[in-house]
Write a protein that holds these residues in place. Sequence first.
Motif, PDB file in Angstrom:
ATOM      1  N   ASN A   1       9.075   9.055 -13.152  1.00 18.71           N
ATOM      2  CA  ASN A   1      10.141   9.772 -12.458  1.00 18.71           C
ATOM      3  C   ASN A   1       9.982  11.278 -12.578  1.00 18.71           C
ATOM      4  O   ASN A   1      10.228  12.016 -11.628  1.00 18.71           O
ATOM      5  N   LEU A   2       9.572  11.746 -13.748  1.00 23.19           N
ATOM      6  CA  LEU A   2       9.368  13.180 -13.944  1.00 23.19           C
ATOM      7  C   LEU A   2       8.251  13.682 -13.043  1.00 23.19           C
ATOM      8  O   LEU A   2       8.372  14.729 -12.391  1.00 23.19           O
ATOM      9  N   SER A   3       7.146  12.938 -12.988  1.00 29.58           N
ATOM     10  CA  SER A   3       6.025  13.307 -12.120  1.00 29.58           C
ATOM     11  C   SER A   3       6.456  13.357 -10.659  1.00 29.58           C
ATOM     12  O   SER A   3       6.080  14.250  -9.895  1.00 29.58           O
ATOM     13  N   TRP A   4       7.270  12.367 -10.263  1.00 28.75           N
ATOM     14  CA  TRP A   4       7.769  12.296  -8.886  1.00 28.75           C
ATOM     15  C   TRP A   4       8.662  13.474  -8.571  1.00 28.75           C
ATOM     16  O   TRP A   4       8.560  14.114  -7.514  1.00 28.75           O
ATOM     17  N   LEU A   5       9.549  13.838  -9.489  1.00 28.16           N
ATOM     18  CA  LEU A   5      10.485  14.945  -9.272  1.00 28.16           C
ATOM     19  C   LEU A   5       9.771  16.287  -9.182  1.00 28.16           C
ATOM     20  O   LEU A   5      10.197  17.186  -8.451  1.00 28.16           O
ATOM     21  N   LEU A   6       8.678  16.417  -9.908  1.00 31.59           N
ATOM     22  CA  LEU A   6       7.948  17.686  -9.930  1.00 31.59           C
ATOM     23  C   LEU A   6       6.917  17.808  -8.816  1.00 31.59           C
ATOM     24  O   LEU A   6       6.381  18.880  -8.575  1.00 31.59           O
ATOM     25  N   SER A   7       6.642  16.697  -8.136  1.00 30.52           N
ATOM     26  CA  SER A   7       5.590  16.712  -7.109  1.00 30.52           C
ATOM     27  C   SER A   7       6.113  17.306  -5.807  1.00 30.52           C
ATOM     28  O   SER A   7       7.311  17.402  -5.574  1.00 30.52           O
TER      29      SER A   7
ATOM     30  N   ASP B   1       0.820  -1.213   0.000  1.00 30.55           N
ATOM     31  CA  ASP B   1       0.000   0.000   0.000  1.00 30.55           C
ATOM     32  C   ASP B   1       0.853   1.262   0.000  1.00 30.55           C
ATOM     33  O   ASP B   1       0.378   2.334   0.349  1.00 30.55           O
ATOM     34  N   ILE B   2       2.118   1.149  -0.412  1.00 25.29           N
ATOM     35  CA  ILE B   2       3.023   2.289  -0.312  1.00 25.29           C
ATOM     36  C   ILE B   2       2.622   3.438  -1.231  1.00 25.29           C
ATOM     37  O   ILE B   2       2.946   4.603  -0.969  1.00 25.29           O
ATOM     38  N   ASP B   3       1.890   3.149  -2.315  1.00 26.06           N
ATOM     39  CA  ASP B   3       1.441   4.225  -3.206  1.00 26.06           C
ATOM     40  C   ASP B   3       0.560   5.218  -2.456  1.00 26.06           C
ATOM     41  O   ASP B   3       0.586   6.421  -2.737  1.00 26.06           O
ATOM     42  N   ARG B   4      -0.236   4.718  -1.523  1.00 27.79           N
ATOM     43  CA  ARG B   4      -1.090   5.611  -0.729  1.00 27.79           C
ATOM     44  C   ARG B   4      -0.230   6.564   0.093  1.00 27.79           C
ATOM     45  O   ARG B   4      -0.562   7.756   0.236  1.00 27.79           O
ATOM     46  N   PHE B   5       0.883   6.081   0.629  1.00 30.65           N
ATOM     47  CA  PHE B   5       1.813   6.935   1.363  1.00 30.65           C
ATOM     48  C   PHE B   5       2.433   7.979   0.434  1.00 30.65           C
ATOM     49  O   PHE B   5       2.534   9.161   0.783  1.00 30.65           O
ATOM     50  N   SER B   6       2.860   7.533  -0.738  1.00 34.36           N
ATOM     51  CA  SER B   6       3.553   8.424  -1.667  1.00 34.36           C
ATOM     52  C   SER B   6       2.661   9.559  -2.158  1.00 34.36           C
ATOM     53  O   SER B   6       3.137  10.664  -2.422  1.00 34.36           O
ATOM     54  N   LYS B   7       1.377   9.291  -2.279  1.00 28.89           N
ATOM     55  CA  LYS B   7       0.440  10.320  -2.719  1.00 28.89           C
ATOM     56  C   LYS B   7       0.137  11.333  -1.625  1.00 28.89           C
ATOM     57  O   LYS B   7      -0.213  12.475  -1.907  1.00 28.89           O
ATOM     58  N   ARG B   8       0.281  10.906  -0.376  1.00 30.35           N
ATOM     59  CA  ARG B   8      -0.071  11.771   0.755  1.00 30.35           C
ATOM     60  C   ARG B   8       1.126  12.503   1.351  1.00 30.35           C
ATOM     61  O   ARG B   8       1.007  13.647   1.799  1.00 30.35           O
ATOM     62  N   PHE B   9       2.307  11.862   1.341  1.00 23.87           N
ATOM     63  CA  PHE B   9       3.480  12.421   2.011  1.00 23.87           C
ATOM     64  C   PHE B   9       4.656  12.524   1.036  1.00 23.87           C
ATOM     65  O   PHE B   9       4.706  11.801   0.028  1.00 23.87           O
ATOM     66  N   PRO B  10       5.620  13.400   1.340  1.00 18.70           N
ATOM     67  CA  PRO B  10       6.791  13.560   0.461  1.00 18.70           C
ATOM     68  C   PRO B  10       7.789  12.410   0.632  1.00 18.70           C
ATOM     69  O   PRO B  10       8.819  12.550   1.294  1.00 18.70           O
ATOM     70  N   ILE B  11       7.487  11.264   0.027  1.00 18.64           N
ATOM     71  CA  ILE B  11       8.387  10.117   0.071  1.00 18.64           C
ATOM     72  C   ILE B  11       9.506  10.354  -0.951  1.00 18.64           C
ATOM     73  O   ILE B  11       9.238  10.588  -2.135  1.00 18.64           O
ATOM     74  N   ILE B  12      10.743  10.298  -0.497  1.00 17.68           N
ATOM     75  CA  ILE B  12      11.873  10.644  -1.351  1.00 17.68           C
ATOM     76  C   ILE B  12      12.343   9.453  -2.184  1.00 17.68           C
ATOM     77  O   ILE B  12      12.994   9.626  -3.213  1.00 17.68           O
TER      78      ILE B  12
END
Length: 250
Positions: free
Chosen positions: A244-250, A141-152
């Motif tokens: 990766n681009l989406s992650w870097l810009l989020s 369920d880590i995607d739920r964490f990544s959407k809510r918090f700044p997971i590096i």
Amino acid sequence: FLHPKIGEMSNRLIERGRNVILCTNGMFIKKKIGDFKAHECFFLNVHLDGLEKTHDLCVERDGVFKTAIEGIQIAKQAGFKVMTNTTVYKETDMDEIWRMFEMLETLGVDGHTIAPAYGYSAVNDREIFLTRDDIHEKFRDIDRFSKRFPIIDSPIYMEFLKGDRELPCTTWGSPTYNVLGWKGPCYVITDGHYKTFEEYMTQTQWDAYGPGNDPRCEHCMMHTGFEPSAAVGINSKFTDSFKNLSWLLS
């Protein structure tokens, strides 16, 4: 923080244009913060494995959590960037990690890294460590964490932890130098020491290591072993660049 010149070394590295991530249990932030300069390239990375009761149990010492939180508050007030590092064990309650991230959000923490306590030969006799299947279950369920918090952690590495992707271990991502020399092949396995980095790179039998090659590597999911594989696009997919681009810009 125990090194007498850690502040000077960190400041000199920043002057050279390096990024510095200083890992700490947070015990000496209050005492040593004056030795450092707040800078966009400098991060304090405070290790927290859960809320107060759980974290103090993990580190086997009462009061560590409170001291670490006080250190985070002091650092943020002084203008420092602060991130946290969390290890997930077999008994870790992921809902508690969620609540901890919510609490850290109120302190202005800038980001989080999170990784499993994978089993390897030196620790496999302890029940707190995870098999590869255990890790997939914990991180499903880590995607739920990544959407809510700044997971590096990168989204490709997160897919690996969930079991959605297999990555080869780029073992050269985790070289360690100690008083005996360059420790090989990696941070957790010691099959030899080398006097120079060149000897370490050229004399280590890299093809003999990694999951499927060496049983000691079977459950390893170390950041520095597998993140480089994701970074250089090994076993890449067409959508990786967009992720990766989406992650870097989020």
